[in-house]
Design an enzyme around this catalytic site. Structure first.
Site, PDB file in Angstrom:
ATOM      1  N   LYS A 149       0.819  -1.213   0.000  1.00 44.82           N
ATOM      2  CA  LYS A 149       0.000   0.000   0.000  1.00 44.82           C
ATOM      3  C   LYS A 149       0.857   1.269   0.000  1.00 44.82           C
ATOM      4  CE  LYS A 149      -4.624   1.001   1.533  1.00 44.82           C
ATOM      5  NZ  LYS A 149      -5.195   1.108   0.202  1.00 44.82           N
TER       6      LYS A 149
HETATM    7  N1  PMP Z   1      -7.029  -3.396  -3.513  1.00 45.55           N
HETATM    8  C1  PMP Z   1      -6.528  -2.148  -3.544  1.00 45.55           C
HETATM    9  C2  PMP Z   1      -5.601  -1.763  -4.651  1.00 45.55           C
HETATM   10  C3  PMP Z   1      -6.878  -1.232  -2.537  1.00 45.55           C
HETATM   11  O1  PMP Z   1      -6.376   0.012  -2.549  1.00 45.55           O
HETATM   12  C4  PMP Z   1      -7.784  -1.612  -1.526  1.00 45.55           C
HETATM   13  C5  PMP Z   1      -8.215  -0.626  -0.477  1.00 45.55           C
HETATM   14  N2  PMP Z   1      -7.336  -0.572   0.603  1.00 45.55           N
HETATM   15  C6  PMP Z   1      -8.273  -2.922  -1.542  1.00 45.55           C
HETATM   16  C7  PMP Z   1      -7.879  -3.784  -2.551  1.00 45.55           C
HETATM   17  C8  PMP Z   1      -9.205  -3.402  -0.472  1.00 45.55           C
HETATM   18  O2  PMP Z   1      -8.505  -3.573   0.732  1.00 45.55           O
HETATM   19  P1  PMP Z   1      -9.246  -3.484   2.133  1.00 45.55           P
HETATM   20  O3  PMP Z   1     -10.383  -4.429   2.068  1.00 45.55           O
HETATM   21  O4  PMP Z   1      -8.216  -3.896   3.137  1.00 45.55           O
HETATM   22  O5  PMP Z   1      -9.687  -2.088   2.290  1.00 45.55           O
END
Ligand code: PMP
Length: 296
Positions: A149
């Protein structure tokens, strides 16, 4: 900001911060919901742990522990008097180095919170969204880590999102560099076929989403078979149901992919079940998995 509460309009940084020039940072997205027992932040500790891991992977020296970040995240909600909302922590290199080598640059940690409704719209949650496979490939594991991230990696997502919107779609779906299905610009993908629920494995170059994990756990406990599968473009077209998951997007049905209706073109029963279980979990109505709710 760096351990102090700062009013919104004073929460500023210098134009020469390293993170602005080179995308050297990591962030999180977290949601808090109103429950019968007050405001609960959903899987807050695990989100902060993911941020700590992301900083480690990117080599950013973070001075705060996940526990510190959890306390601070809750505090931003309290002082902003938010009963529900979105929390955005970000860690980035500041000033002190203008070259690529960030050694010598300060490291800043900021947590903001605000009210944020349905990321892909209320109509999207209700009736499903229209998605197109992007011409942009999801950034490769060996170029950047989709799982960390990192802020800079999101340029890839922004390009895909803009292309989708310009084409009249609601969201992009990215393939990885091998041509297999990866994820949306900010969501994980799920596919239902013959009653089995599939989602691409993390090794396909997707974020190890906490919503993805939550939905997999809840559907499995509900007696539905879940598989992590390498998926192709035609799998999308043959799917009975498709949906996205994410903290911001929650569980959003996909009603059309590349101008082809998904199933009947209406959100299907597994998608509806996933939505219901997820919303029950985040609002404390599920009973099980109270460990996911971190009350203010
Ligand atoms: N994929 C990407 C590229 C993201 O940015 C996110 C959002 N954080 C997600 C998937 C979903 O992750 P989460 O369920 O942990 O928010």
């Amino acid at each position: 900001m760096d351990g102090t509460l700062v009013p919104w309009d004073q929460a500023t940084v210098h134009v020469l911060v390293h993170g602005l020039h080179y995308g050297t940072g990591a962030f999180e997205g977290i949601r808090a919901y109103e429950t019968d027992r007050g405001t609960a932040v959903f899987r807050l500790t695990e989100h902060m742990e993911r941020l700590v891991r992301g900083c480690k992977a990117l080599g950013i020296p973070l001075e705060w522990s996940a526990d510190d970040l959890v306390k601070a995240g809750k505090e931003t909600l309290s002082v902003n008097e938010l009963r529900s909302g979105y929390i955005r922590p970000i860690v980035f290199y500041g000033t002190g180095s203008m070259g690529l080598n960030p050694v010598g640059a300060s490291v800043h940690t900021v947590i903001a919170s605000w009210e944020w409704g349905a990321y892909l719209g209320e109509d999207g949650i209700e009736n499903g969204i229209r998605v197109a496979v992007s011409s942009w490939r999801r950034i490769d594991q060996n170029s950047l880590m989709p799982n960390a991230k990192g802020t800079g990696g999101y340029v890839n997502s922004v390009l895909a999102k803009q292309e989708a919107l310009r084409g009249g779609y609601d969201e992009a779906l990215m393939l990885n560099t091998d041509g297999y299905i990866a994820e949306g610009s900010g969501e994980n993908l799920f596919l239902v076929r013959d009653g089995v629920v599939h989602s691409p494995p993390v090794a396909a170059g997707v974020l190890d989403g906490l919503t993805r994990h939550t939905v997999m756990t809840l559907l499995q406990e509900d007696g539905i078979e879940i598989r992590e599968s390498v998926l192709t473009r035609s799998d999308l077209y043959y799917a009975e149901e498709l949906f996205f998951t994410g903290t911001a997007a929650e569980v959003t049905p996909i009603r059309e992919v590349d101008d082809r209706p998904v199933g009947s073109g209406r959100p299907g029963p597994v998608t509806r079940r996933a939505q219901q279980l997820y919303m029950d979990a985040v609002t404390g109505k599920l009973g099980a998995h109270s460990e996911w709710l971190e009350y203010i």
